[in-house]
Motif scaffolding. Structure first.
Motif, PDB file in Angstrom:
ATOM      1  N   ARG A 166      40.228 -27.883 -13.782  1.00  0.00           N
ATOM      2  CA  ARG A 166      40.527 -27.339 -15.011  1.00  0.00           C
ATOM      3  C   ARG A 166      39.345 -25.905 -15.488  1.00  0.00           C
ATOM      4  NH1 ARG A 166      36.944 -31.763 -17.639  1.00  0.00           N
ATOM      5  NH2 ARG A 166      37.409 -30.072 -19.551  1.00  0.00           N
ATOM      6  N   HIS A 167      38.499 -26.297 -14.740  1.00  0.00           N
ATOM      7  CA  HIS A 167      37.193 -24.834 -14.787  1.00  0.00           C
ATOM      8  C   HIS A 167      38.292 -23.565 -13.886  1.00  0.00           C
ATOM      9  CE1 HIS A 167      35.417 -21.752 -13.101  1.00  0.00           C
ATOM     10  NE2 HIS A 167      34.382 -21.855 -13.771  1.00  0.00           N
ATOM     11  N   LEU A 168      39.372 -23.492 -13.254  1.00  0.00           N
ATOM     12  CA  LEU A 168      40.117 -23.156 -12.888  1.00  0.00           C
ATOM     13  C   LEU A 168      41.851 -22.193 -13.821  1.00  0.00           C
ATOM     14  CD1 LEU A 168      41.743 -20.982 -10.964  1.00  0.00           C
ATOM     15  CD2 LEU A 168      43.142 -22.942 -10.093  1.00  0.00           C
ATOM     16  N   MET A 169      41.826 -23.979 -14.279  1.00  0.00           N
ATOM     17  CA  MET A 169      42.783 -23.462 -15.573  1.00  0.00           C
ATOM     18  C   MET A 169      42.470 -22.555 -17.048  1.00  0.00           C
ATOM     19  SD  MET A 169      46.146 -24.143 -16.420  1.00  0.00           S
ATOM     20  CE  MET A 169      46.899 -25.342 -16.664  1.00  0.00           C
ATOM     21  N   LEU A 170      40.830 -22.780 -17.058  1.00  0.00           N
ATOM     22  CA  LEU A 170      40.426 -22.240 -18.307  1.00  0.00           C
ATOM     23  C   LEU A 170      39.660 -20.240 -17.884  1.00  0.00           C
ATOM     24  CD1 LEU A 170      38.769 -24.982 -19.764  1.00  0.00           C
ATOM     25  CD2 LEU A 170      40.347 -24.290 -20.175  1.00  0.00           C
ATOM     26  N   ALA A 171      39.012 -20.638 -17.065  1.00  0.00           N
ATOM     27  CA  ALA A 171      38.444 -19.402 -16.228  1.00  0.00           C
ATOM     28  C   ALA A 171      39.342 -18.073 -15.597  1.00  0.00           C
ATOM     29  CB  ALA A 171      37.303 -19.780 -15.541  1.00  0.00           C
ATOM     30  N   VAL A 180      51.807 -23.041 -14.284  1.00  0.00           N
ATOM     31  CA  VAL A 180      52.322 -24.186 -14.744  1.00  0.00           C
ATOM     32  C   VAL A 180      52.697 -24.988 -13.334  1.00  0.00           C
ATOM     33  CG1 VAL A 180      54.910 -24.832 -13.932  1.00  0.00           C
ATOM     34  CG2 VAL A 180      54.469 -22.964 -15.975  1.00  0.00           C
ATOM     35  N   ALA A 181      52.418 -24.469 -12.291  1.00  0.00           N
ATOM     36  CA  ALA A 181      51.587 -25.461 -10.644  1.00  0.00           C
ATOM     37  C   ALA A 181      50.450 -26.290 -11.325  1.00  0.00           C
ATOM     38  CB  ALA A 181      51.351 -24.270  -9.937  1.00  0.00           C
ATOM     39  N   VAL A 182      49.161 -25.189 -11.909  1.00  0.00           N
ATOM     40  CA  VAL A 182      48.138 -26.580 -11.747  1.00  0.00           C
ATOM     41  C   VAL A 182      48.068 -27.048 -12.606  1.00  0.00           C
ATOM     42  CG1 VAL A 182      45.848 -25.700 -12.337  1.00  0.00           C
ATOM     43  CG2 VAL A 182      46.797 -23.757 -11.037  1.00  0.00           C
ATOM     44  N   ILE A 235      46.956 -30.789 -12.759  1.00  0.00           N
ATOM     45  CA  ILE A 235      46.508 -31.861 -13.272  1.00  0.00           C
ATOM     46  C   ILE A 235      47.052 -32.875 -13.364  1.00  0.00           C
ATOM     47  CG2 ILE A 235      45.086 -31.841 -15.567  1.00  0.00           C
ATOM     48  CD1 ILE A 235      44.463 -28.366 -14.860  1.00  0.00           C
ATOM     49  N   VAL A 236      48.094 -32.836 -14.017  1.00  0.00           N
ATOM     50  CA  VAL A 236      48.916 -34.220 -14.483  1.00  0.00           C
ATOM     51  C   VAL A 236      48.813 -35.105 -13.441  1.00  0.00           C
ATOM     52  CG1 VAL A 236      50.907 -34.843 -15.159  1.00  0.00           C
ATOM     53  CG2 VAL A 236      49.647 -32.944 -15.504  1.00  0.00           C
ATOM     54  N   LEU A 237      49.319 -34.682 -12.361  1.00  0.00           N
ATOM     55  CA  LEU A 237      49.733 -35.546 -11.177  1.00  0.00           C
ATOM     56  C   LEU A 237      47.779 -36.181 -10.733  1.00  0.00           C
ATOM     57  CD1 LEU A 237      51.960 -33.430  -8.840  1.00  0.00           C
ATOM     58  CD2 LEU A 237      52.107 -36.215  -9.994  1.00  0.00           C
ATOM     59  N   LEU A 238      47.147 -35.148 -10.799  1.00  0.00           N
ATOM     60  CA  LEU A 238      45.377 -36.054 -10.453  1.00  0.00           C
ATOM     61  C   LEU A 238      45.010 -37.320 -11.181  1.00  0.00           C
ATOM     62  CD1 LEU A 238      43.270 -35.313  -8.335  1.00  0.00           C
ATOM     63  CD2 LEU A 238      42.682 -34.029  -9.339  1.00  0.00           C
ATOM     64  N   MET A 239      45.879 -37.017 -12.497  1.00  0.00           N
ATOM     65  CA  MET A 239      45.164 -37.776 -13.594  1.00  0.00           C
ATOM     66  C   MET A 239      46.102 -39.233 -14.030  1.00  0.00           C
ATOM     67  SD  MET A 239      44.935 -35.527 -17.125  1.00  0.00           S
ATOM     68  CE  MET A 239      45.096 -36.903 -17.756  1.00  0.00           C
ATOM     69  N   MET A 297      55.747  -8.570 -12.824  1.00  0.00           N
ATOM     70  CA  MET A 297      55.614  -9.230 -11.823  1.00  0.00           C
ATOM     71  C   MET A 297      54.066  -9.985 -11.720  1.00  0.00           C
ATOM     72  SD  MET A 297      56.443 -10.617  -9.390  1.00  0.00           S
ATOM     73  CE  MET A 297      57.059 -11.185  -7.687  1.00  0.00           C
ATOM     74  N   GLU A 298      53.186  -9.441 -13.013  1.00  0.00           N
ATOM     75  CA  GLU A 298      52.090 -10.082 -12.313  1.00  0.00           C
ATOM     76  C   GLU A 298      52.177 -11.240 -13.640  1.00  0.00           C
ATOM     77  OE1 GLU A 298      48.106 -11.527 -11.686  1.00  0.00           O
ATOM     78  OE2 GLU A 298      49.187  -9.720 -10.803  1.00  0.00           O
ATOM     79  N   LYS A 299      52.866 -11.023 -14.541  1.00  0.00           N
ATOM     80  CA  LYS A 299      53.087 -12.319 -15.580  1.00  0.00           C
ATOM     81  C   LYS A 299      53.768 -13.241 -15.330  1.00  0.00           C
ATOM     82  CE  LYS A 299      53.907 -12.050 -20.216  1.00  0.00           C
ATOM     83  NZ  LYS A 299      54.350 -11.356 -21.225  1.00  0.00           N
ATOM     84  N   ILE A 300      54.398 -13.190 -14.662  1.00  0.00           N
ATOM     85  CA  ILE A 300      55.628 -14.117 -13.648  1.00  0.00           C
ATOM     86  C   ILE A 300      54.369 -15.109 -12.693  1.00  0.00           C
ATOM     87  CG2 ILE A 300      57.254 -14.379 -12.214  1.00  0.00           C
ATOM     88  CD1 ILE A 300      58.429 -12.721 -13.657  1.00  0.00           C
ATOM     89  N   ALA A 301      52.869 -14.086 -12.124  1.00  0.00           N
ATOM     90  CA  ALA A 301      52.970 -15.131 -10.759  1.00  0.00           C
ATOM     91  C   ALA A 301      51.738 -15.728 -11.768  1.00  0.00           C
ATOM     92  CB  ALA A 301      51.735 -14.061 -10.166  1.00  0.00           C
TER      93      ALA A 301
END
Length: 133
Positions: free
Chosen positions: A73-78, A11-13, A17-21, A1-5
């Motif tokens: 971006r920070h959320l995605m990386l860290a 995917v959501a982030v 990011i694409v929409l915000l760009m 379940m953790e892997k799916i989350a």
């Protein structure tokens, strides 16, 4: 379940990011278009203050988008939310409100509330930066 989350979060982030760009790109074009249009419309090099405030408001709105992109971006990386970035972005957004605020129509309670928010956000930035060192 953790892997799916984790995959869902990524995917959501990524989608955000694409929409915000795209939004930042569109906003930048709008700011440039407004500036060029106002410069061509003005015969002298003296611009009306209201026009300048409108352009500054658009400019700061795009800047808020750039700051939101940094947060994502920070959320995605860290895989964590950087609270300093969030508070800085809130302060920039509040500054946008101050720039576009019609002082003649604003009540004194609104002005006191905005001043209190600015002080609170500045204190939060100070406290969070003090935590780091």
């Amino acid at each position: 379940m953790e892997k799916i989350a984790a995959v869902f979060e990524r995917v959501a982030v990524s989608a955000l990011i694409v929409l915000l760009m795209a939004t930042i790109l569109f906003g930048t074009v709008v700011v440039a278009w407004s500036l060029i249009e106002d410069l061509l419309r003005t015969r002298e090099l003296v611009a009306e203050p209201r026009v300048l405030f409108d352009i500054f408001g658009l400019f700061v709105a795009v800047l808020v988008g750039v700051e939101l992109l940094k947060i994502l971006r920070h959320l995605m990386l860290a895989h964590e939310v950087n609270t300093v970035l969030v508070v800085q972005t809130a302060l920039i957004a509040l500054c946008n409100k101050v720039i576009t605020l019609n002082l003649s129509a604003a009540s004194w309670t609104t002005l006191v509330a905005v001043a209190g928010l600015i002080l609170a956000l500045a204190a939060a930035i100070y406290a969070l930066r003090g935590e780091r060192s």
